[in-house]
Design an enzyme around this catalytic site. Structure first.
Site, PDB file in Angstrom:
ATOM      1  N   HIS A  52       0.793  -1.230   0.000  1.00 13.60           N
ATOM      2  CA  HIS A  52       0.000   0.000   0.000  1.00 13.60           C
ATOM      3  C   HIS A  52       0.827   1.283   0.000  1.00 13.60           C
ATOM      4  O   HIS A  52       0.279   2.367  -0.118  1.00 13.60           O
ATOM      5  CB  HIS A  52      -0.942   0.025   1.205  1.00 13.60           C
ATOM      6  CG  HIS A  52      -0.227   0.283   2.499  1.00 13.60           C
ATOM      7  ND1 HIS A  52       0.512  -0.686   3.131  1.00 13.60           N
ATOM      8  CD2 HIS A  52      -0.107   1.406   3.260  1.00 13.60           C
ATOM      9  CE1 HIS A  52       1.042  -0.188   4.230  1.00 13.60           C
ATOM     10  NE2 HIS A  52       0.697   1.077   4.326  1.00 13.60           N
TER      11      HIS A  52
HETATM   12  C1  UD1 Z   1      -2.118   5.328   5.996  1.00 15.20           C
HETATM   13  C2  UD1 Z   1      -0.801   5.713   6.667  1.00 15.20           C
HETATM   14  C3  UD1 Z   1       0.204   4.592   6.526  1.00 15.20           C
HETATM   15  C4  UD1 Z   1      -0.378   3.276   6.990  1.00 15.20           C
HETATM   16  C5  UD1 Z   1      -1.663   3.015   6.227  1.00 15.20           C
HETATM   17  C6  UD1 Z   1      -2.343   1.729   6.571  1.00 15.20           C
HETATM   18  C7  UD1 Z   1      -0.206   8.073   6.579  1.00 15.20           C
HETATM   19  C8  UD1 Z   1       0.730   9.050   5.995  1.00 15.20           C
HETATM   20  N1  UD1 Z   1      -0.205   6.880   6.031  1.00 15.20           N
HETATM   21  O1  UD1 Z   1      -1.870   5.217   4.598  1.00 15.20           O
HETATM   22  O2  UD1 Z   1       1.336   4.879   7.320  1.00 15.20           O
HETATM   23  O3  UD1 Z   1       0.554   2.249   6.790  1.00 15.20           O
HETATM   24  O4  UD1 Z   1      -2.558   4.101   6.521  1.00 15.20           O
HETATM   25  O5  UD1 Z   1      -3.497   1.573   5.796  1.00 15.20           O
HETATM   26  O6  UD1 Z   1      -0.911   8.394   7.509  1.00 15.20           O
HETATM   27  N2  UD1 Z   1      -9.485   4.733   2.092  1.00 15.20           N
HETATM   28  C9  UD1 Z   1     -10.623   3.981   2.119  1.00 15.20           C
HETATM   29  N3  UD1 Z   1     -11.175   3.693   3.338  1.00 15.20           N
HETATM   30  C10 UD1 Z   1     -10.641   4.123   4.500  1.00 15.20           C
HETATM   31  C11 UD1 Z   1      -9.480   4.901   4.448  1.00 15.20           C
HETATM   32  C12 UD1 Z   1      -8.905   5.197   3.253  1.00 15.20           C
HETATM   33  O7  UD1 Z   1     -11.134   3.557   1.093  1.00 15.20           O
HETATM   34  O8  UD1 Z   1     -11.193   3.813   5.578  1.00 15.20           O
HETATM   35  C13 UD1 Z   1      -8.845   5.034   0.794  1.00 15.20           C
HETATM   36  C14 UD1 Z   1      -9.097   6.442   0.316  1.00 15.20           C
HETATM   37  O9  UD1 Z   1      -9.269   6.403  -1.062  1.00 15.20           O
HETATM   38  C15 UD1 Z   1      -7.796   7.150   0.635  1.00 15.20           C
HETATM   39  C16 UD1 Z   1      -6.774   6.032   0.490  1.00 15.20           C
HETATM   40  O10 UD1 Z   1      -7.446   4.863   0.941  1.00 15.20           O
HETATM   41  O11 UD1 Z   1      -7.575   8.220  -0.204  1.00 15.20           O
HETATM   42  C17 UD1 Z   1      -5.546   6.243   1.315  1.00 15.20           C
HETATM   43  O12 UD1 Z   1      -5.863   6.502   2.667  1.00 15.20           O
HETATM   44  P1  UD1 Z   1      -4.923   7.451   3.580  1.00 15.20           P
HETATM   45  O13 UD1 Z   1      -5.474   7.554   4.945  1.00 15.20           O
HETATM   46  O14 UD1 Z   1      -4.632   8.705   2.845  1.00 15.20           O
HETATM   47  O15 UD1 Z   1      -3.536   6.705   3.646  1.00 15.20           O
HETATM   48  P2  UD1 Z   1      -3.087   5.179   3.563  1.00 15.20           P
HETATM   49  O16 UD1 Z   1      -2.501   4.936   2.225  1.00 15.20           O
HETATM   50  O17 UD1 Z   1      -4.152   4.242   4.047  1.00 15.20           O
END
Ligand code: UD1
Length: 369
Positions: free
Chosen positions: A204
């Site tokens: 991820h």
């Molecule tokens: C975040 C953390 C990372 C961790 C990871 C675990 C930061 C900088 N990164 O990254 O360290 O390893 O979480 O997952 O904080 N989304 C969903 N559902 C959710 C949450 C997110 O569909 O409940 C999707 C959204 O499209 C979002 C994308 O996932 O834009 C990324 O989510 P985000 O919270 O920005 O960061 P992660 O890549 O999950």
């Protein structure tokens, strides 16, 4: 005495669960603020249910966004909560955007910050978590560390020795508490996977999935491994979006890979426990596989958890297909590990944290560290 624990994203939840439990047992009020960085049932809700984490006192519901927007929103929405409660300590865990945002908000309101899993460094400032770690540590008053490299990093950065507490690994507190339950759930068997006869993959990190060539190269390797051994790929929402965007699912080799949505905690633990090999770019999975005795290949150029490399449970492999496939074959030949578990990854790290805070904040000590 109130220790307000802030959690926001999936890897935070298994860390706050045992800490909040230990703080409560030590006599603290330990309410949780959920920032809402992760909000899906599969990325958030299921962890609260399975790990029996108390319902958050407040959910800031910040949701997804750019990193700057996410951090800014958490800070803005946390400020009135902190102003109203004035906790004695604000406790943050790990290295996600919510961790940094909460630490900055607390610091600006003159509330002392405790950081659990302090001091880890990948020395790669292009990694969003690395700046989160450095900045959070620089404004924390209690720095609870999980491995010796973290203590050294903090000392080198000028943190007073008395503020650094090598308590061990709270993520392992949760793993040891739930391992038997996870085994009993028999998740691999329910997916038709034979114990010790499949590889598990998670992916991820923006550095792996946002670069289409690198993503394709990694997935191509997984497709090749899958010709020899079933590969179960748990697809993070960010990764799912990139696969869709670049139409990678249409490739022939991709069809060998078995895909599933992100799993809940117990299912993931059960799947790791019985895997022959884990391929990942997660931080926590490197630690969990170390304790489970499962060889781990980390698809990154660096790790902030060097103890896993030193004891030999984990190996770094870059993004090239050939390198990943060769390393996987070699790890499978070597089999499950007989390495020693790092010091204080013993299920009692949270208790040590509660004891340190109880002692320093003047709450009567209940147990010896
Ligand atoms: C975040 C953390 C990372 C961790 C990871 C675990 C930061 C900088 N990164 O990254 O360290 O390893 O979480 O997952 O904080 N989304 C969903 N559902 C959710 C949450 C997110 O569909 O409940 C999707 C959204 O499209 C979002 C994308 O996932 O834009 C990324 O989510 P985000 O919270 O920005 O960061 P992660 O890549 O999950």
């Amino acid at each position: 005495m109130e220790v307000l624990a802030v959690a926001g994203a999936r890897p935070n939840f298994m860390k706050i669960a045992p800490v909040v439990r230990a703080l409560s047992a030590a006599g603290f009020a330990a309410p949780i603020v959920h920032t809402g960085q992760h909000y899906d049932q599969k990325m958030s809700g299921s962890f609260f249910d399975e790990l029996e984490i108390p319902a958050p006192a407040v959910n800031l519901e910040v949701g997804s966004g750019s990193h700057v927007a996410q951090i800014a929103e958490v800070m803005k929405r946390l400020e009135p909560v902190l102003a109203q409660r004035r906790p004695d300590v604000v406790l943050v865990v790990g290295d996600v955007n919510s961790t940094l945002a909460a630490a900055v908000a607390a610091c600006k309101m003159n509330l002392p910050v405790a950081h659990v899993e302090a001091g880890l460094r990948s020395f790669d400032r292009t990694m969003p978590e690395e700046t989160n770690r450095i900045l959070t540590d620089s404004i924390s008053r209690w720095l609870f560390t999980s491995e010796p490299s973290a203590d050294e990093n903090l000392r080198r950065e000028g943190v007073p020795a008395a503020w650094i507490h090598p308590v061990g690994n709270v993520m392992i507190d949760t793993l040891l508490r739930h391992r038997e339950r996870a085994r009993a759930a028999r998740r691999p068997a329910s997916l038709g996977l034979a114990s010790g006869a499949y590889a598990l993959m998670t992916l991820h990190r923006p550095s792996n999935v946002d670069d289409p060539e690198r993503l394709e190269s990694i997935l191509h390797a997984a497709g090749e491994i899958a010709a020899e051994l079933p590969v179960l790929f748990l697809v993070h929402p960010r990764t799912a979006a990139r696969i869709e965007e670049h139409r990678l699912a249409e490739r022939n080799w991709f069809k060998n890979i078995r895909r599933l949505e992100p799993q809940g905690y117990l299912a993931m633990l059960g799947l790791m426990d019985e895997a022959a090999l884990v391929l990942t770019d997660s931080g926590g999975v490197q630690e969990e596989t170390t304790v489970l005795g499962v060889p781990c290949l980390t698809i990154r150029e660096n790790t902030e958890r060097p103890i896993t490399l030193q004891i030999g449970s984990n190996r770094l492999v870059g993004g090239r297909s050939g390198e990943i496939v060769d390393a996987a074959r070699e790890a499978l030949r070597r089999g499950r590990g007989a390495w020693t578990t790092p010091a204080r990854w013993d299920g009692r790290a949270s208790e040590r944290i509660a004891n340190v805070l109880a002692t320093e904040l003047g709450i009567a000590r209940r147990r010896a560290a």
